[in-house]
Design an enzyme around this catalytic site. Structure first.
Site, PDB file in Angstrom:
ATOM      1  N   TYR A   1       2.509  -9.135 -38.076  1.00  0.00           N
ATOM      2  CA  TYR A   1       2.430  -9.819 -36.779  1.00  0.00           C
ATOM      3  C   TYR A   1       2.003  -8.865 -35.670  1.00  0.00           C
ATOM      4  CZ  TYR A   1       4.564 -14.336 -37.944  1.00  0.00           C
ATOM      5  OH  TYR A   1       4.815 -15.590 -38.424  1.00  0.00           O
TER       6      TYR A   1
ATOM      7  N   LYS B   1       7.399  -8.105 -51.822  1.00  0.00           N
ATOM      8  CA  LYS B   1       6.340  -8.253 -52.827  1.00  0.00           C
ATOM      9  C   LYS B   1       6.068  -6.847 -53.354  1.00  0.00           C
ATOM     10  CE  LYS B   1       3.336 -10.848 -55.006  1.00  0.00           C
ATOM     11  NZ  LYS B   1       3.718 -11.955 -55.920  1.00  0.00           N
TER      12      LYS B   1
ATOM     13  N   ASP C   1       7.416 -14.855 -53.904  1.00  0.00           N
ATOM     14  CA  ASP C   1       7.031 -16.101 -54.601  1.00  0.00           C
ATOM     15  C   ASP C   1       8.222 -16.655 -55.380  1.00  0.00           C
ATOM     16  OD1 ASP C   1       6.806 -13.823 -56.192  1.00  0.00           O
ATOM     17  OD2 ASP C   1       5.055 -14.525 -57.305  1.00  0.00           O
TER      18      ASP C   1
ATOM     19  N   ASP D   1       9.282 -15.588 -41.777  1.00  0.00           N
ATOM     20  CA  ASP D   1       8.733 -16.771 -41.107  1.00  0.00           C
ATOM     21  C   ASP D   1       8.640 -17.912 -42.103  1.00  0.00           C
ATOM     22  OD1 ASP D   1       7.361 -18.347 -39.156  1.00  0.00           O
ATOM     23  OD2 ASP D   1       5.483 -17.870 -40.187  1.00  0.00           O
TER      24      ASP D   1
ATOM     25  N   ASP E   1      11.471 -21.408 -42.664  1.00  0.00           N
ATOM     26  CA  ASP E   1      11.098 -22.828 -42.585  1.00  0.00           C
ATOM     27  C   ASP E   1      11.566 -23.554 -43.838  1.00  0.00           C
ATOM     28  OD1 ASP E   1       9.832 -22.615 -40.112  1.00  0.00           O
ATOM     29  OD2 ASP E   1       8.089 -23.794 -40.763  1.00  0.00           O
TER      30      ASP E   1
HETATM   31  C1  IPM Z   1       8.557 -19.026 -35.699  1.00  0.00           C
HETATM   32  C2  IPM Z   1       7.182 -19.556 -35.423  1.00  0.00           C
HETATM   33  C3  IPM Z   1       6.364 -18.458 -34.784  1.00  0.00           C
HETATM   34  C4  IPM Z   1       6.295 -17.317 -35.775  1.00  0.00           C
HETATM   35  C5  IPM Z   1       4.945 -18.883 -34.359  1.00  0.00           C
HETATM   36  C6  IPM Z   1       4.974 -20.085 -33.441  1.00  0.00           C
HETATM   37  C7  IPM Z   1       4.204 -17.740 -33.747  1.00  0.00           C
HETATM   38  O1  IPM Z   1       6.603 -20.053 -36.574  1.00  0.00           O
HETATM   39  O2  IPM Z   1       9.251 -18.620 -34.753  1.00  0.00           O
HETATM   40  O3  IPM Z   1       8.948 -19.020 -36.870  1.00  0.00           O
HETATM   41  O4  IPM Z   1       5.436 -17.322 -36.677  1.00  0.00           O
HETATM   42  O5  IPM Z   1       7.095 -16.399 -35.655  1.00  0.00           O
HETATM   43 MG    MG Z   2       7.870 -20.050 -38.252  1.00  0.00          MG
END
Ligand code: IPM
Ligand code: MG
Length: 363
Positions: free
Chosen positions: A142, A189, A221, A245, A249
């Protein structure tokens, strides 16, 4: 106690949910005799519209001077086509980097009241899920060097980690695991990446300090697969910015509580932390009194716990949320298949009502 809180309502439903968290914080201040001084910060899409800059320096400075920062959400389709250098997401990276909040704690918990919303089979989730992801937040790909070739036909991004950047995350992972079920999984990884091999070396070097914690490793993975196959094997996961990240999710989705989950981004404790719901800005329902404010309210609870060390006040908010759920109140997103029954019982509520219910249940 008197504290300054920077508020970044942001875009979409951000202002809707931050308003309710502020109502809850104000009620806590009254009950427990604290004073919060709020400072408004403009960042994200709104800041692009106003200043052509998603995070003007004076706005970041307000955050740096505050004792803590609460963020709603930033971004939306309106800004999809702006120049990549000023996208709303840049505000997030600017805040994370600028505030040096390198450790992102993302708890993925299943609220038992919302079990019906969990997409996994009963035999897989059993009595619930409680995973803590510790994501590195100010390094890796990032923040690494990146670029395009002059002809626009090749591009690169780089993943780079130093021993120190890894060690502080791994330590937070061990500390957290020590107070929980005592299992730390480092996700990487390492069969391909040098940075991942370094993560393992660093984790091994810290391990002797935590003899009670079981340390194991999974490739990203495999970890993504294990999270849906057998999520109960996980307690604390520590991982890089990009893998965290993605996994966070996935982890939030399997709890079924995506509209409920809070997060904290912490640095070395000398500056403010950054607290935000993990959900996005949901522009389609913005301003319609439909958004679920609970994730932001729970983020405010994390702020009280981590930045202000007000454990009783944090618990008070968390208990109030549990009680409101126990009594059957739901916003649309968490009503799920029971929606008609919830509605018939008069318990399908909007953003404002949900905020008010939490305030009324504070002890
Ligand atoms: C998160 C989001 C952000 C990230 C994006 C919106 C830049 O997905 O906070 O997880 O990738 O960190
Ligand atoms: Mg995210």
């Amino acid at each position: 106690m008197e504290k300054t809180i920077a508020l970044i309502p942001g875009d979409g439903i951000g202002p809707d949910v931050v308003a309710e968290a502020v109502n809850v914080l104000n009620a806590i201040a009254k009950k427990y005799n604290h004073t919060w001084i709020y400072k408004d910060v403009i960042a994200g899409g709104r800041a692009i519209d106003m200043f052509k800059n998603p995070l003007p320096k004076d706005q970041l400075d307000i955050c740096l001077r505050a004792d803590s920062v609460l963020l709603g959400a930033v971004g939306g389709p309106k800004w999809d086509n702006v120049d990549p250098s000023i996208r709303p997401e840049k505000a997030l990276l600017g805040l994370r980097g600028g505030m040096k909040v390198y450790a992102n704690l993302r708890p993925a918990v299943m609220f038992p009241q919302l079990k019906a919303a969990c997409p996994l089979k009963d035999e897989i989730v059993g009595d619930g899920l409680d995973i803590l992801i510790v994501r590195e937040l100010t390094g890796g790909i990032y923040f690494g060097d990146r670029g395009f070739a002059s002809d626009g036909r090749s591009a690169y991004d780089t993943e780079k980690y130093s021993w120190e950047e890894i060690e502080r995350i791994v330590r937070i992972g061990f500390e957290a695991a020590k107070g929980r079920r005592k299992i730390l999984t480092v996700v990487d990884k390492a069969n391909i990446l040098n940075t991942s091999r370094l993560w393992r070396t660093v984790a091994e070097s810290v391990k002797p300090e935590y003899p009670d914690v079981e340390l194991n490793y999974l490739y990203i993975d495999n970890a993504a697969m294990q999270l849906v196959r057998n999520p109960k094997q996980f307690d604390v996961i520590a991982t890089s910015n990009m893998f965290g990240d993605i996994l966070s999710d996935e982890a939030s989705q399997i709890t079924g509580s995506i509209g409920m989950l809070a997060s904290a981004s912490l640095g070395n404790g000398k500056g403010p932390g950054l607290y935000e719901p993990i959900h996005g800005s949901a522009p389609d329902i913005a301003g319609k009194n439909l958004a679920n404010p609970l994730a932001t309210i729970l983020s405010a609870a994390m702020m009280l716990r981590y930045d202000f060390k007000l454990e009783d006040e944090a618990k008070s908010i968390e208990n109030a949320v549990q009680e409101v759920l126990n009594e059957g109140y739901r916003t649309g997103d968490i009503a799920g298949a029971d929606r008609d029954a919830v509605k018939a019982a008069g318990k399908l509520v909007g953003t404002k009502e949900m905020g008010k219910l939490v305030v009324e249940h504070l002890k």
